[in-house]
Design an enzyme around this catalytic site. Structure first.
Site, PDB file in Angstrom:
ATOM      1  N   GLY A   4       1.142  -1.164  -0.057  1.00 36.97           N
ATOM      2  CA  GLY A   4       0.690   0.282  -0.216  1.00 36.97           C
ATOM      3  C   GLY A   4       0.533   1.448   0.092  1.00 36.97           C
ATOM      4  N   CYS A   5       0.538   2.557   0.228  1.00 35.66           N
ATOM      5  CA  CYS A   5       1.133   3.375  -0.362  1.00 35.66           C
ATOM      6  C   CYS A   5       0.655   4.573   1.177  1.00 35.66           C
ATOM      7  CB  CYS A   5       0.419   4.319  -1.167  1.00 35.66           C
ATOM      8  SG  CYS A   5       0.081   4.187  -3.072  1.00 35.66           S
ATOM      9  N   VAL A   6       0.115   4.295   2.135  1.00 38.21           N
ATOM     10  CA  VAL A   6       0.147   5.141   3.048  1.00 38.21           C
ATOM     11  C   VAL A   6       0.743   4.264   4.446  1.00 38.21           C
ATOM     12  CG1 VAL A   6      -1.158   6.776   4.733  1.00 38.21           C
ATOM     13  CG2 VAL A   6      -1.474   6.358   2.632  1.00 38.21           C
TER      14      VAL A   6
END
Lengths: 105, 167
Positions: free
Chosen positions: A103-105
């Site tokens: 994921g990015c966050v």
């Protein structure tokens, strides 16, 4: 894909040194990998994060995102960055024998 | 391991909800990978650090050609939100709520919390001197992570060797 000997075991690693098979991971391997990442001693705080990452890793063996670690393990952002300085996303994944977060966050 | 970390700096010049996130997400990713991260807030980007504004960032559907009816769950393909509808009272609030909900569904935090995460993770944040003067702001108006008010020249000096991204 290559193999390397670490903490008395032969494990498979990718070109960046991440274990490719999470089931080959042991706590002794984590201690050695942590030293290579500049963390000389794994404290209870480190193990809290590593255990959380191992437990919440998906079937694909990807490490949780930093946000997932802080909201799921009770370790704050500040603590996480001080336990695993200079790049906790990669360091947690590598030491826990998992793949990089997806994921990015 | 002892070499200098890669440096990256973001110039945040926009204050709309959609344009607040790129620097936050990229900055967070950079911190996670061990980079040295600097954020510089200027013009409308001041809203991201202004404690009176940070929770009120909005997204307007007017003249936004990427915002389609299908985002509201109406399966109309490429049909846009007509500008004439976008000017109706409440449409900006509606579009904003829609975007906030979508962001929150992905477990991505609201802007204020995200800014705190970046500060806690060691990002350096600065407010633009000219914007501070122009908008009549003071250091007390800013969220905690903002370290200082600096001039453009000071920003250029402190980001020597950094990759600079303008948003």
């Amino acid at each position: 894909m290559t193999t390397r000997a670490i903490a008395g075991k032969i494990v498979e690693v990718n070109e960046e040194g991440f274990l490719t098979d999470a089931s080959q991971w042991t706590k002794e391997i984590a201690v050695e990998l942590a030293k290579e990442e500049g963390i000389d001693l794994l404290t209870d705080g480190h193990w809290k994060v590593i255990d959380f990452a191992r437990t919440s890793a998906g079937n694909g063996g990807a490490s949780p995102t930093l946000r997932a670690i802080t909201s799921g393990s009770g370790v704050s952002t500040k603590e996480l960055f001080s336990l695993f300085p200079k790049g906790p996303a990669k360091k947690v994944a590598k030491i826990a024998g998992l793949g990089k977060p997806e994921g990015c966050v | 391991m002892s070499e200098e970390p890669r440096k990256i700096a973001f110039i945040c010049s926009k204050g709309t909800l959609d344009m607040a996130y790129p620097a936050l997400i990229m900055g967070w990713a950079a911190l996670g990978n061990g980079l040295d991260v600097t954020l510089f807030f200027t013009f409308w980007g001041m809203d991201l650090i202004n404690t009176h504004r940070v929770d009120r960032l909005e997204l307007a559907p007017v003249a936004n050609t990427s915002m389609k009816m299908s985002m509201m769950g109406v399966k109309t393909g490429n049909l846009g939100i007509p500008n004439i509808m976008g000017v109706l009272p409440g449409m900006t609030a509606f579009a904003t709520k829609l975007m906030r909900d979508k962001i929150s569904d992905l477990d991505v935090p609201p802007v204020r919390e995200f800014m705190q995460m970046l500060a806690d993770a060691g990002a350096k944040m600065y407010a633009c001197k000219m914007s501070v003067d122009m908008m009549d702001l003071k250091k007390e108006d800013f969220i905690d992570g903002v370290q200082d008010i600096v001039t453009a020249a000071e920003f250029i000096d402190m980001t020597d060797g950094a990759q600079i991204i303008f948003i």
